[in-house]
Write a protein that holds these residues in place. Structure first.
Motif, PDB file in Angstrom:
ATOM      1  N   ALA A  26      10.753  13.230 -34.326  1.00  0.00           N
ATOM      2  CA  ALA A  26      11.863  14.033 -33.811  1.00  0.00           C
ATOM      3  C   ALA A  26      12.588  13.309 -32.677  1.00  0.00           C
ATOM      4  O   ALA A  26      11.989  12.550 -31.914  1.00  0.00           O
ATOM      5  N   GLU A  27      13.890  13.561 -32.584  1.00  0.00           N
ATOM      6  CA  GLU A  27      14.704  13.033 -31.498  1.00  0.00           C
ATOM      7  C   GLU A  27      14.913  14.142 -30.465  1.00  0.00           C
ATOM      8  O   GLU A  27      15.162  15.292 -30.828  1.00  0.00           O
ATOM      9  N   ILE A  28      14.816  13.770 -29.184  1.00  0.00           N
ATOM     10  CA  ILE A  28      14.993  14.739 -28.109  1.00  0.00           C
ATOM     11  C   ILE A  28      16.112  14.246 -27.202  1.00  0.00           C
ATOM     12  O   ILE A  28      16.020  13.150 -26.632  1.00  0.00           O
ATOM     13  N   VAL A  29      17.170  15.032 -27.105  1.00  0.00           N
ATOM     14  CA  VAL A  29      18.296  14.713 -26.235  1.00  0.00           C
ATOM     15  C   VAL A  29      18.153  15.555 -24.968  1.00  0.00           C
ATOM     16  O   VAL A  29      18.129  16.781 -25.041  1.00  0.00           O
ATOM     17  N   ALA A  30      18.026  14.887 -23.830  1.00  0.00           N
ATOM     18  CA  ALA A  30      17.794  15.616 -22.576  1.00  0.00           C
ATOM     19  C   ALA A  30      18.855  15.271 -21.540  1.00  0.00           C
ATOM     20  O   ALA A  30      19.194  14.100 -21.358  1.00  0.00           O
ATOM     21  N   ASN A  31      19.367  16.291 -20.895  1.00  0.00           N
ATOM     22  CA  ASN A  31      20.345  16.106 -19.809  1.00  0.00           C
ATOM     23  C   ASN A  31      20.019  17.038 -18.661  1.00  0.00           C
ATOM     24  O   ASN A  31      19.554  18.154 -18.873  1.00  0.00           O
ATOM     25  N   MET A  32      20.282  16.573 -17.442  1.00  0.00           N
ATOM     26  CA  MET A  32      20.203  17.416 -16.259  1.00  0.00           C
ATOM     27  C   MET A  32      21.626  17.758 -15.815  1.00  0.00           C
ATOM     28  O   MET A  32      22.557  16.969 -16.003  1.00  0.00           O
ATOM     29  N   THR A  33      21.792  18.920 -15.201  1.00  0.00           N
ATOM     30  CA  THR A  33      23.121  19.383 -14.835  1.00  0.00           C
ATOM     31  C   THR A  33      23.658  18.700 -13.586  1.00  0.00           C
ATOM     32  O   THR A  33      24.859  18.451 -13.464  1.00  0.00           O
ATOM     33  N   GLY A  34      22.784  18.404 -12.628  1.00  0.00           N
ATOM     34  CA  GLY A  34      23.244  17.788 -11.391  1.00  0.00           C
ATOM     35  C   GLY A  34      22.103  17.475 -10.465  1.00  0.00           C
ATOM     36  O   GLY A  34      20.927  17.633 -10.816  1.00  0.00           O
ATOM     37  N   THR A  35      22.437  17.037  -9.267  1.00  0.00           N
ATOM     38  CA  THR A  35      21.414  16.626  -8.296  1.00  0.00           C
ATOM     39  C   THR A  35      21.458  17.457  -7.027  1.00  0.00           C
ATOM     40  O   THR A  35      20.793  17.121  -6.046  1.00  0.00           O
ATOM     41  N   THR A  36      22.237  18.525  -7.024  1.00  0.00           N
ATOM     42  CA  THR A  36      22.315  19.420  -5.870  1.00  0.00           C
ATOM     43  C   THR A  36      22.004  20.837  -6.336  1.00  0.00           C
ATOM     44  O   THR A  36      22.016  21.125  -7.546  1.00  0.00           O
ATOM     45  N   PRO A  37      21.738  21.766  -5.412  1.00  0.00           N
ATOM     46  CA  PRO A  37      21.438  23.143  -5.810  1.00  0.00           C
ATOM     47  C   PRO A  37      22.537  23.822  -6.620  1.00  0.00           C
ATOM     48  O   PRO A  37      22.275  24.814  -7.315  1.00  0.00           O
ATOM     49  N   ALA A  38      23.765  23.304  -6.574  1.00  0.00           N
ATOM     50  CA  ALA A  38      24.848  23.872  -7.375  1.00  0.00           C
ATOM     51  C   ALA A  38      24.540  23.792  -8.866  1.00  0.00           C
ATOM     52  O   ALA A  38      25.110  24.539  -9.672  1.00  0.00           O
ATOM     53  N   ALA A  39      23.615  22.920  -9.234  1.00  0.00           N
ATOM     54  CA  ALA A  39      23.262  22.748 -10.639  1.00  0.00           C
ATOM     55  C   ALA A  39      22.588  23.982 -11.235  1.00  0.00           C
ATOM     56  O   ALA A  39      22.492  24.107 -12.455  1.00  0.00           O
ATOM     57  N   TRP A  40      22.144  24.890 -10.402  1.00  0.00           N
ATOM     58  CA  TRP A  40      21.489  26.100 -10.904  1.00  0.00           C
ATOM     59  C   TRP A  40      22.492  27.177 -11.334  1.00  0.00           C
ATOM     60  O   TRP A  40      22.103  28.150 -11.960  1.00  0.00           O
ATOM     61  N   ASN A  41      23.746  27.027 -10.957  1.00  0.00           N
ATOM     62  CA  ASN A  41      24.705  28.102 -11.193  1.00  0.00           C
ATOM     63  C   ASN A  41      26.040  27.549 -11.685  1.00  0.00           C
ATOM     64  O   ASN A  41      27.080  27.809 -11.102  1.00  0.00           O
TER      65      ASN A  41
END
Length: 334
Positions: free
Chosen positions: A178-193
């Motif tokens: 299987a292939e898994i594509v992973a991304n994070m939204t950001g590096t600051t707390p703003a990434a939660w919202n």
């Protein structure tokens, strides 16, 4: 039905009335908002359950900035509220600063760690997110028709990589190719919202063939779940049971029983035992959700495989690598 069924403006927002009764508990939500339908809302639900069962009242605050963390802790402690329960790893440092000044107040950090020897009035509650994520990763691989699945994290921190790594290991346990594509939204707390960014990342992963996407991103994840539903692929919710948000599209939710942690802390009150607690599959602290909104998506065979894996993890026959133990992952490259 879930695997968890056995579990029991700054000043204005603080809403601290003069003469507040001693021993009322307090709850401080992490950035992202009380009603994020995920981590913070799970904490609120635990507090609400405590209130409904005991008739007691609790005070709470939705933080708007990093600067409010220590202020909120001190205001609640000075008002005699006890215990003061907090959510999010970012509360650990402020608690370590504040706790010595209020030795009779019990502080709780959910997802944070405070040295219990240096701070005997603090309880750190941690979860084995990698174990629950392994199970939903298995389910993602079982449900995928393309052989490609996705992961969208919130803030890029070891905790969220812990989710991603457990998920990837579960995927690979079912389909080694299987292939898994992973991304994070950001590096600051703003990434939660940031649901718009979450939607964009989901669109990108879908364009790469992902037909199941696990969102461990707080409020940002709502954009992932919405886009998955719009595009006709599966999503996986996190922390709270999010199956109801898009019935038939949310494959399952990786449950993290923040609600139970808050409830138990408030029930203990001033007698709260401090130190460090780690809640995993064996403690029913994590798991996956099956209910009327996704039951038709999960076959008996799938459930049997998940339950077998769950028990083997508890028994030590399957070891799920914890990213936070050495900042590495055998199944995913960040």
């Amino acid at each position: 039905m879930t695997l968890m069924k056995s579990l029991s403006g700054a000043a204005a927002a603080l809403a601290l009335a003069a003469g507040a009764a001693l021993a009322e508990p307090a709850l401080i939500y992490d950035l992202g908002g009380k009603f994020d339908k995920s981590f913070n809302e799970a904490a609120f639900n635990g507090a609400q359950r405590w209130s409904e069962e005991t008739g007691g009242e609790f005070r709470d605050i939705e933080l708007q900035s990093e600067a409010q963390r220590e202020q909120a802790l001190r205001r609640f402690a000075e008002a005699g509220l006890n215990p003061v329960v907090t959510t999010g790893f970012s509360m650990a440092t402020p608690i370590a600063e504040v706790a010595p000044d209020y030795p009779d107040t019990r502080f709780v950090t959910i997802d944070g760690y405070v040295d219990p020897e240096e701070h005997p009035n603090v309880l750190s509650i941690l979860f084995s997110e990698h174990e629950g994520s392994f199970l939903v990763g298995m389910l993602a691989a079982m449900a995928s028709e393309t052989g490609t699945v996705g992961f969208v994290g919130g803030m890029d921190i070891p905790l969220i990589r812990k989710f991603a790594c457990g998920y990837a290991q579960g995927v690979k346990a079912v389909d080694a190719d299987a292939e898994i594509v992973a991304n994070m939204t950001g590096t600051t707390p703003a990434a939660w919202n940031d649901p718009v960014k979450g939607s964009e990342l989901a669109q990108s992963q879908i364009s790469q063939g992902a037909d199941v996407i696990f969102a461990a991103a707080g409020g940002t994840g709502l954009g992932v779940l919405q886009t998955a539903a719009d595009e006709g692929v599966f999503s996986i919710g996190v922390d709270s049971n999010q199956n109801y948000l898009h019935p038939g599209s949310v494959l399952t939710s990786m449950l993290k029983r923040v609600d139970v942690a808050v409830y138990d802390a408030m029930m203990a009150g001033e007698d709260l035992e401090t130190g460090v607690q780690v809640l995993g599959l064996a403690e029913n602290g994590v798991g996956y959700a099956i209910d009327e909104h996704n039951a038709e998506l999960i076959s008996d065979e799938m459930t049997a495989q998940l339950e077998e894996a769950r028990q083997r993890i508890i028994d030590g026959e399957i070891t799920v690598h914890d990213y936070s133990s050495d900042d590495s992952c055998p199944a995913l490259t960040f």
